[in-house]
Write a protein that holds these residues in place. Structure first.
Motif, PDB file in Angstrom:
ATOM      1  N   ASP A 188      55.882 -58.638 -46.765  1.00  0.00           N
ATOM      2  CA  ASP A 188      56.259 -59.679 -47.686  1.00  0.00           C
ATOM      3  C   ASP A 188      57.481 -60.436 -47.036  1.00  0.00           C
ATOM      4  O   ASP A 188      58.514 -60.229 -47.759  1.00  0.00           O
ATOM      5  CB  ASP A 188      56.281 -59.284 -48.948  1.00  0.00           C
ATOM      6  CG  ASP A 188      56.574 -60.419 -49.874  1.00  0.00           C
ATOM      7  OD1 ASP A 188      56.140 -61.716 -49.702  1.00  0.00           O
ATOM      8  OD2 ASP A 188      56.970 -60.275 -51.184  1.00  0.00           O
ATOM      9  N   SER A 243      60.384 -57.959 -53.683  1.00  0.00           N
ATOM     10  CA  SER A 243      59.270 -56.795 -53.790  1.00  0.00           C
ATOM     11  C   SER A 243      59.935 -55.659 -53.309  1.00  0.00           C
ATOM     12  O   SER A 243      59.554 -54.432 -53.992  1.00  0.00           O
ATOM     13  CB  SER A 243      58.313 -57.072 -52.572  1.00  0.00           C
ATOM     14  OG  SER A 243      57.545 -58.329 -52.663  1.00  0.00           O
ATOM     15  N   ILE A 273      59.722 -52.127 -55.789  1.00  0.00           N
ATOM     16  CA  ILE A 273      59.175 -50.919 -55.502  1.00  0.00           C
ATOM     17  C   ILE A 273      60.200 -49.979 -55.814  1.00  0.00           C
ATOM     18  O   ILE A 273      60.062 -48.785 -55.894  1.00  0.00           O
ATOM     19  CB  ILE A 273      58.737 -51.146 -53.839  1.00  0.00           C
ATOM     20  CG1 ILE A 273      57.506 -52.049 -53.924  1.00  0.00           C
ATOM     21  CG2 ILE A 273      58.322 -49.814 -53.230  1.00  0.00           C
ATOM     22  CD1 ILE A 273      57.159 -52.283 -52.303  1.00  0.00           C
ATOM     23  N   ALA A 288      50.617 -48.796 -44.368  1.00  0.00           N
ATOM     24  CA  ALA A 288      50.071 -49.525 -45.368  1.00  0.00           C
ATOM     25  C   ALA A 288      49.734 -50.857 -45.248  1.00  0.00           C
ATOM     26  O   ALA A 288      50.736 -51.461 -44.437  1.00  0.00           O
ATOM     27  CB  ALA A 288      50.772 -49.621 -46.774  1.00  0.00           C
ATOM     28  N   ASN A 293      49.066 -53.356 -47.078  1.00  0.00           N
ATOM     29  CA  ASN A 293      49.405 -54.449 -48.097  1.00  0.00           C
ATOM     30  C   ASN A 293      50.539 -53.871 -49.064  1.00  0.00           C
ATOM     31  O   ASN A 293      50.678 -52.603 -49.043  1.00  0.00           O
ATOM     32  CB  ASN A 293      48.348 -54.967 -48.728  1.00  0.00           C
ATOM     33  CG  ASN A 293      47.518 -53.962 -49.336  1.00  0.00           C
ATOM     34  OD1 ASN A 293      48.054 -53.270 -50.373  1.00  0.00           O
ATOM     35  ND2 ASN A 293      46.262 -53.968 -49.036  1.00  0.00           N
ATOM     36  N   LEU A 294      51.188 -54.641 -49.829  1.00  0.00           N
ATOM     37  CA  LEU A 294      52.269 -54.139 -50.640  1.00  0.00           C
ATOM     38  C   LEU A 294      51.782 -53.035 -51.700  1.00  0.00           C
ATOM     39  O   LEU A 294      52.291 -52.419 -52.110  1.00  0.00           O
ATOM     40  CB  LEU A 294      52.792 -55.464 -51.477  1.00  0.00           C
ATOM     41  CG  LEU A 294      54.108 -55.895 -50.489  1.00  0.00           C
ATOM     42  CD1 LEU A 294      54.509 -57.148 -51.386  1.00  0.00           C
ATOM     43  CD2 LEU A 294      55.222 -54.947 -50.472  1.00  0.00           C
ATOM     44  N   VAL A 295      50.449 -53.431 -52.234  1.00  0.00           N
ATOM     45  CA  VAL A 295      49.853 -52.325 -53.176  1.00  0.00           C
ATOM     46  C   VAL A 295      49.705 -51.037 -52.652  1.00  0.00           C
ATOM     47  O   VAL A 295      50.095 -50.290 -53.294  1.00  0.00           O
ATOM     48  CB  VAL A 295      48.502 -52.975 -53.717  1.00  0.00           C
ATOM     49  CG1 VAL A 295      47.822 -51.908 -54.522  1.00  0.00           C
ATOM     50  CG2 VAL A 295      48.411 -54.508 -54.246  1.00  0.00           C
ATOM     51  N   ILE A 296      49.318 -50.974 -51.357  1.00  0.00           N
ATOM     52  CA  ILE A 296      49.002 -49.706 -50.932  1.00  0.00           C
ATOM     53  C   ILE A 296      50.408 -49.057 -50.597  1.00  0.00           C
ATOM     54  O   ILE A 296      50.777 -47.761 -50.987  1.00  0.00           O
ATOM     55  CB  ILE A 296      48.450 -49.674 -49.587  1.00  0.00           C
ATOM     56  CG1 ILE A 296      46.817 -50.110 -49.948  1.00  0.00           C
ATOM     57  CG2 ILE A 296      48.280 -48.230 -49.028  1.00  0.00           C
ATOM     58  CD1 ILE A 296      45.968 -49.437 -50.903  1.00  0.00           C
ATOM     59  N   THR A 344      53.199 -49.558 -52.335  1.00  0.00           N
ATOM     60  CA  THR A 344      53.738 -49.350 -53.513  1.00  0.00           C
ATOM     61  C   THR A 344      52.933 -47.868 -54.057  1.00  0.00           C
ATOM     62  O   THR A 344      53.818 -47.102 -54.565  1.00  0.00           O
ATOM     63  CB  THR A 344      53.657 -50.185 -54.554  1.00  0.00           C
ATOM     64  OG1 THR A 344      54.316 -51.421 -54.190  1.00  0.00           O
ATOM     65  CG2 THR A 344      54.359 -49.837 -56.025  1.00  0.00           C
ATOM     66  N   LEU A 345      51.962 -47.765 -53.912  1.00  0.00           N
ATOM     67  CA  LEU A 345      51.297 -46.535 -54.396  1.00  0.00           C
ATOM     68  C   LEU A 345      51.766 -45.249 -53.411  1.00  0.00           C
ATOM     69  O   LEU A 345      51.963 -44.192 -53.837  1.00  0.00           O
ATOM     70  CB  LEU A 345      49.771 -46.466 -54.261  1.00  0.00           C
ATOM     71  CG  LEU A 345      49.004 -47.565 -55.342  1.00  0.00           C
ATOM     72  CD1 LEU A 345      47.461 -47.767 -54.998  1.00  0.00           C
ATOM     73  CD2 LEU A 345      49.423 -47.062 -56.477  1.00  0.00           C
TER      74      LEU A 345
END
Length: 199
Positions: free
Chosen positions: A42, A49, A53, A103, A105-108, A110-111
């Protein structure tokens, strides 16, 4: 007066090594690689972001550390009370750091970072509990100072490892993974060599 036998120099050295390993795995992303990864995923909104996170991860760290400390006190295992949490947390941390590092993307990411904070703070909670378990009261201040020095040295070593990986041609994924593996090996040396109470 504590009934524990005096902690020997060999144990203190192993304990410090384990601390260095745990903080290499956890602090290296905080100090450098997490920002690089977020910037990669990002670039336009990396500050926002990264802040989000980091905040989520910090909250998970607080909960994980407190919960694991309480659970490890109640653990009844042939491997001891602390060893299962150190081993499980270190192995989980390797997986989590790989998830963040690779990862898409940011979702992965972050998880993965949530999982990293969860597992690596399991390790830290168990390591902290080793102090009253194995070090008599009269030595705790001295051992705590050694651990404090170890904690301060760890980011320098972790950043050096990460940028060494980059200099060798490794990407951001390996900059997360390799310090995690190095840290887990150091923790492995500790858990193999300590005496951990079974109950």
């Amino acid at each position: 007066m504590s009934t524990l036998a005096p902690a020997r120099a060999g144990f203190i050295a192993l304990y410090a090594l384990g601390y260095v390993g745990a903080f290499i795995a956890l602090i290296t992303p905080v100090a450098t690689t997490l920002a690089l990864k977020v910037g990669e995923l990002d670039p336009a909104g990396k500050e926002t972001s990264l802040g989000l996170i980091s905040a989520i991860g910090a909250l998970v760290a607080i909960v994980s550390n407190a919960l694991t400390g309480a659970l490890s006190d109640r653990t009844r295992s042939g491997l001891g009370r602390r060893r299962p949490w150190i081993v499980g947390g270190a192995l989980g941390g390797i997986v989590a750091l790989a998830i963040v590092g690779f990862a898409p993307n940011l979702v992965i990411a972050t998880l993965g970072w949530v999982l990293a904070q969860l597992t690596l703070n399991m390790v830290l909670a168990a390591l902290q509990a080793l102090l009253p378990d194995q070090v008599p009261l009269q030595q705790r201040a001295r051992v705590s100072s050694v651990l404090g020095i170890s904690q301060q040295v760890s980011p320098l070593l972790g950043i050096g490892i990460a940028y060494g990986v980059a200099a060798a041609g490794g990407g951001i994924g390996l900059m997360f993974l390799v310090p995690g593996v190095v840290g887990a090996v150091m923790l492995g040396i500790l858990v193999i060599n300590i005496r951990d109470v079974a109950h």
